[in-house]
Design a protein around this motif. Structure first.
Motif, PDB file in Angstrom:
ATOM      1  N   LEU A  36     -58.053   3.136 -51.384  1.00 54.56           N
ATOM      2  CA  LEU A  36     -57.125   4.118 -50.807  1.00 54.56           C
ATOM      3  C   LEU A  36     -57.461   4.433 -49.348  1.00 54.56           C
ATOM      4  O   LEU A  36     -57.049   5.447 -48.820  1.00 54.56           O
ATOM      5  CB  LEU A  36     -57.172   5.425 -51.601  1.00 54.56           C
ATOM      6  CG  LEU A  36     -56.299   5.564 -52.841  1.00 54.56           C
ATOM      7  CD1 LEU A  36     -56.505   6.945 -53.448  1.00 54.56           C
ATOM      8  CD2 LEU A  36     -54.830   5.353 -52.518  1.00 54.56           C
ATOM      9  N   LEU A  85     -53.084   1.170 -58.447  1.00 58.15           N
ATOM     10  CA  LEU A  85     -52.784   2.311 -57.568  1.00 58.15           C
ATOM     11  C   LEU A  85     -51.396   2.880 -57.850  1.00 58.15           C
ATOM     12  O   LEU A  85     -50.997   3.884 -57.276  1.00 58.15           O
ATOM     13  CB  LEU A  85     -52.822   1.872 -56.100  1.00 58.15           C
ATOM     14  CG  LEU A  85     -54.182   1.489 -55.531  1.00 58.15           C
ATOM     15  CD1 LEU A  85     -54.054   1.174 -54.053  1.00 58.15           C
ATOM     16  CD2 LEU A  85     -55.168   2.625 -55.741  1.00 58.15           C
ATOM     17  N   GLN A  86     -50.650   2.216 -58.722  1.00 59.14           N
ATOM     18  CA  GLN A  86     -49.284   2.657 -59.010  1.00 59.14           C
ATOM     19  C   GLN A  86     -49.226   3.664 -60.156  1.00 59.14           C
ATOM     20  O   GLN A  86     -48.183   4.216 -60.440  1.00 59.14           O
ATOM     21  CB  GLN A  86     -48.400   1.443 -59.339  1.00 59.14           C
ATOM     22  CG  GLN A  86     -47.911   0.695 -58.108  1.00 59.14           C
ATOM     23  CD  GLN A  86     -49.026   0.017 -57.337  1.00 59.14           C
ATOM     24  OE1 GLN A  86     -49.928  -0.577 -57.921  1.00 59.14           O
ATOM     25  NE2 GLN A  86     -49.001   0.134 -56.026  1.00 59.14           N
ATOM     26  N   PHE A  88     -51.518   6.831 -61.397  1.00 58.67           N
ATOM     27  CA  PHE A  88     -52.666   7.732 -61.368  1.00 58.67           C
ATOM     28  C   PHE A  88     -52.732   8.469 -62.698  1.00 58.67           C
ATOM     29  O   PHE A  88     -52.442   9.657 -62.788  1.00 58.67           O
ATOM     30  CB  PHE A  88     -52.579   8.687 -60.174  1.00 58.67           C
ATOM     31  CG  PHE A  88     -53.093   8.069 -58.909  1.00 58.67           C
ATOM     32  CD1 PHE A  88     -52.408   7.022 -58.309  1.00 58.67           C
ATOM     33  CD2 PHE A  88     -54.277   8.501 -58.322  1.00 58.67           C
ATOM     34  CE1 PHE A  88     -52.884   6.429 -57.150  1.00 58.67           C
ATOM     35  CE2 PHE A  88     -54.752   7.915 -57.161  1.00 58.67           C
ATOM     36  CZ  PHE A  88     -54.065   6.878 -56.574  1.00 58.67           C
TER      37      PHE A  88
ATOM     38  N   VAL B 125     -47.940   3.166 -43.445  1.00 59.55           N
ATOM     39  CA  VAL B 125     -49.273   2.624 -43.722  1.00 59.55           C
ATOM     40  C   VAL B 125     -50.334   3.309 -42.866  1.00 59.55           C
ATOM     41  O   VAL B 125     -51.166   4.072 -43.363  1.00 59.55           O
ATOM     42  CB  VAL B 125     -49.309   1.098 -43.493  1.00 59.55           C
ATOM     43  CG1 VAL B 125     -50.672   0.536 -43.870  1.00 59.55           C
ATOM     44  CG2 VAL B 125     -48.224   0.413 -44.308  1.00 59.55           C
ATOM     45  N   LEU B 151     -44.339   3.632 -54.961  1.00 62.47           N
ATOM     46  CA  LEU B 151     -45.190   2.637 -55.626  1.00 62.47           C
ATOM     47  C   LEU B 151     -45.687   1.591 -54.640  1.00 62.47           C
ATOM     48  O   LEU B 151     -46.777   1.050 -54.787  1.00 62.47           O
ATOM     49  CB  LEU B 151     -44.421   1.941 -56.756  1.00 62.47           C
ATOM     50  CG  LEU B 151     -43.845   2.847 -57.847  1.00 62.47           C
ATOM     51  CD1 LEU B 151     -43.114   2.013 -58.895  1.00 62.47           C
ATOM     52  CD2 LEU B 151     -44.955   3.668 -58.505  1.00 62.47           C
ATOM     53  N   LYS B 152     -44.850   1.329 -53.620  1.00 64.55           N
ATOM     54  CA  LYS B 152     -45.240   0.313 -52.635  1.00 64.55           C
ATOM     55  C   LYS B 152     -46.237   0.852 -51.624  1.00 64.55           C
ATOM     56  O   LYS B 152     -47.006   0.097 -51.042  1.00 64.55           O
ATOM     57  CB  LYS B 152     -43.996  -0.190 -51.896  1.00 64.55           C
ATOM     58  CG  LYS B 152     -43.063  -1.015 -52.770  1.00 64.55           C
ATOM     59  CD  LYS B 152     -41.835  -1.398 -51.969  1.00 64.55           C
ATOM     60  CE  LYS B 152     -40.892  -2.256 -52.791  1.00 64.55           C
ATOM     61  NZ  LYS B 152     -39.605  -2.411 -52.095  1.00 64.55           N
ATOM     62  N   PRO B 154     -48.650   3.673 -52.017  1.00 65.90           N
ATOM     63  CA  PRO B 154     -49.305   4.778 -52.725  1.00 65.90           C
ATOM     64  C   PRO B 154     -50.278   5.570 -51.850  1.00 65.90           C
ATOM     65  O   PRO B 154     -50.438   6.771 -52.050  1.00 65.90           O
ATOM     66  CB  PRO B 154     -50.040   4.085 -53.883  1.00 65.90           C
ATOM     67  CG  PRO B 154     -50.164   2.656 -53.480  1.00 65.90           C
ATOM     68  CD  PRO B 154     -48.977   2.357 -52.617  1.00 65.90           C
ATOM     69  N   THR B 155     -50.882   4.908 -50.863  1.00 65.35           N
ATOM     70  CA  THR B 155     -51.916   5.590 -50.073  1.00 65.35           C
ATOM     71  C   THR B 155     -51.350   6.778 -49.314  1.00 65.35           C
ATOM     72  O   THR B 155     -51.945   7.856 -49.281  1.00 65.35           O
ATOM     73  CB  THR B 155     -52.586   4.599 -49.106  1.00 65.35           C
ATOM     74  OG1 THR B 155     -53.105   3.526 -49.893  1.00 65.35           O
ATOM     75  CG2 THR B 155     -53.717   5.248 -48.337  1.00 65.35           C
ATOM     76  N   SER B 158     -50.536   9.499 -51.694  1.00 63.73           N
ATOM     77  CA  SER B 158     -51.758  10.057 -52.260  1.00 63.73           C
ATOM     78  C   SER B 158     -52.410  11.068 -51.317  1.00 63.73           C
ATOM     79  O   SER B 158     -53.054  12.022 -51.762  1.00 63.73           O
ATOM     80  CB  SER B 158     -52.711   8.906 -52.567  1.00 63.73           C
ATOM     81  OG  SER B 158     -54.002   9.367 -52.734  1.00 63.73           O
ATOM     82  N   GLU B 187     -46.162   9.357 -60.339  1.00 65.42           N
ATOM     83  CA  GLU B 187     -47.085   8.302 -60.794  1.00 65.42           C
ATOM     84  C   GLU B 187     -48.205   8.060 -59.788  1.00 65.42           C
ATOM     85  O   GLU B 187     -49.323   7.754 -60.165  1.00 65.42           O
ATOM     86  CB  GLU B 187     -46.319   6.987 -61.031  1.00 65.42           C
ATOM     87  CG  GLU B 187     -45.589   6.930 -62.349  1.00 65.42           C
ATOM     88  CD  GLU B 187     -46.516   7.044 -63.562  1.00 65.42           C
ATOM     89  OE1 GLU B 187     -47.437   6.228 -63.702  1.00 65.42           O
ATOM     90  OE2 GLU B 187     -46.304   7.967 -64.377  1.00 65.42           O
ATOM     91  N   VAL B 188     -47.877   8.152 -58.482  1.00 67.84           N
ATOM     92  CA  VAL B 188     -48.909   7.867 -57.484  1.00 67.84           C
ATOM     93  C   VAL B 188     -49.607   9.142 -57.002  1.00 67.84           C
ATOM     94  O   VAL B 188     -50.680   9.083 -56.398  1.00 67.84           O
ATOM     95  CB  VAL B 188     -48.364   7.078 -56.270  1.00 67.84           C
ATOM     96  CG1 VAL B 188     -47.869   5.709 -56.721  1.00 67.84           C
ATOM     97  CG2 VAL B 188     -47.256   7.826 -55.555  1.00 67.84           C
TER      98      VAL B 188
END
Lengths: 124, 219
Positions: A36, A85-86, A88, B125, B151-152, B154-155, B158, B187-188
Motif C-alpha cells: 500500500l 488489496l481489493q 479488506f 496513484v 478496486l483498481k 485501492p491505495t 485506503s 471493500e477497499v
C-alpha cells in the motif's frame, strides 16, 4: 509515475548516510516496500539506476523486501495478511477490517557497504 | 572484499513527511482546517471546489491552492468564487509535495483563514504517497468513471478520510450502478464515509459543508 521522485528521495537519504560513513563503497540498498505504499517495484527499479548515476550510490544494487498488507481483524483480534488489496476483509472470518497494521512501508532499512582500500581512494 | 550491513531504518519520504509535519503544526497554530482533494483527471474537482468556495465564502474565510502539470486555468476558474486562489504548476511532477505547498503559502497569513483547500494534480496513484499536512484527505469519484475505480486504485481510497461521489446528476444517464460503487468503496476501505453530490444541481452540497464544519470543530 512518481517513482523517479521516490528514487531521488531514496538516493538523497542514502547519500546522507554514506557521507557519515566515510570512504565506503555502497554495494546495496535494502528497502521495505509495502503493497500500500503507492510505489510500483518495477518502476522504482527502472528509475533507480537513472537517479543513482553520478552519485555515491552509483552501481549499488537495490534489494527490495515486499511487505504484504496485514490488517487487524476486529472480530478475531488477530493480525491477518490480506491475499488481495481489493478485499479488506479478514481472510478467516470475512469481517471487514479497515485497520492496516503493515503494508504502507516505504523505507530504507540498511546499506550494504564495503571499505575502499586506502590506495584506491586516491584513484577516485 | 568483505561487505557489512549498516542499519538505517529511515522513511524514504522522510523529508516530505517532516515538511508535512511542520505544515500541520503551522495550520494548527493558525486554527486553519486544510482539505486535500484527490481524484483522477476529469472527476470534477475544480467544479466541486468552485461550488464549495462560493458557498463557504458567505460564512467563513476560505482559500485554495490548485496543482496542475500546466496552465493556470483551474486557478482562474476557482477565482471566480471570489476566494484567494494560487496555482501551483508542477511541470512534469504528477502530484503535489509538502515543499510545493509550503512555498506557495510562504507569504500568506494563515491566521486570516478558516479553510484551505488543496486541489491535487488529477491522478489516482502518486498523490497517495505524499502527506501535505492536511486535516482531511478527500477522494472524489465521478459517476462517469465507472464503479470499479476503487478496486483498481485501492491505495488512494485506503488513505482517504472521506469519499465523494460527484456528478450524481448524470448517474442515470450514464447507467451508474450506485450500490456497486458503494460496495467497492467499502471493500477497499471498510467504514469510509461517502457523500453523494452534484455541484451542478446542488445535491448533497449542504451535507458536505456541514461535514466540513463538523470536522473543523473536532480537529
Amino acid at each position: 509515475m512518481h517513482e523517479l521522485s521516490i528514487a531521488m528521495s531514496l538516493i538523497e537519504a542514502a547519500c546522507e548516510e554514506v557521507s557519515r560513513l566515510g570512504d565506503v563503497r555502497v554495494e546495496a540498498l535494502h528497502l521495505r516496500l509495502g503493497a500500500l505504499s503507492g510505489v510500483v517495484r518495477e518502476a522504482l527499479e527502472f528509475s533507480f539506476d537513472l537517479a543513482a548515476a553520478g552519485t555515491a550510490i552509483e552501481g549499488a544494487r537495490l534489494q527490495i523486501e515486499e511487505i504484504p498488507v496485514a490488517v487487524l481483524c476486529p472480530r478475531c483480534g488477530e493480525e491477518r495478511e490480506l491475499p488481495s488489496l481489493q478485499h479488506f476483509r479478514c481472510p478467516v472470518c470475512d469481517t471487514p477490517a479497515p485497520d492496516v497494521v503493515r503494508g504502507r512501508e516505504l523505507e530504507l532499512t540498511a546499506l550494504e557497504v564495503s571499505e575502499i582500500p586506502e590506495n584506491a581512494v586516491q584513484d577516485r | 572484499m568483505q561487505s557489512r550491513i549498516v542499519e538505517v531504518r529511515q522513511g524514504i519520504l522522510k523529508k516530505n513527511d517532516l515538511l508535512a509535519r511542520d505544515l500541520r503544526q503551522r495550520f494548527a497554530a493558525a486554527d486553519l482546517f486544510v482539505v486535500n482533494l484527490v481524484s483522477s483527471p476529469g472527476a470534477g474537482k475544480t467544479t466541486f471546489l468552485q461550488a464549495t468556495l462560493t458557498s463557504l465564502r458567505a460564512r467563513c474565510r476560505v482559500a485554495a491552492l490548485v496543482g496542475d502539470l500546466a496552465t493556470e486555468r483551474d486557478a482562474e476558474r476557482l477565482k471566480q468564487s471570489g476566494a484567494p486562489v494560487r496555482q501551483i504548476v508542477t511541470g512534469t511532477v504528477c502530484h503535489l509535495e509538502a515543499e510545493m505547498v509550503g512555498s506557495a503559502l510562504a507569504d500568506w497569513d494563515l491566521a486570516a483563514l478558516d479553510f484551505l483547500f488543496i486541489e491535487n494534480v488529477g491522478n489516482l496513484v502518486c498523490p497517495a504517497s505524499y502527506d501535505l499536512g492536511e486535516n482531511l484527505r478527500v477522494v472524489l469519484l465521478s459517476v462517469t468513471e465507472g464503479e470499479d475505480k476503487p478496486l483498481k486504485y485501492p491505495t488512494i481510497f485506503s488513505g482517504a478520510d472521506l469519499a465523494i461521489l460527484t456528478k450524481m446528476d448524470l448517474a442515470e444517464a450514464v447507467g451508474f450502478d450506485r450500490d456497486e460503487a458503494l460496495h467497492n468503496i467499502q471493500e477497499v476501505r471498510p467504514g469510509l464515509e461517502v457523500l453523494e453530490t452534484s455541484a451542478r444541481s446542488g445535491l448533497g452540497m449542504e451535507g458536505w459543508l456541514e461535514k466540513l464544519a463538523r470536522s473543523r470543530a473536532i480537529s
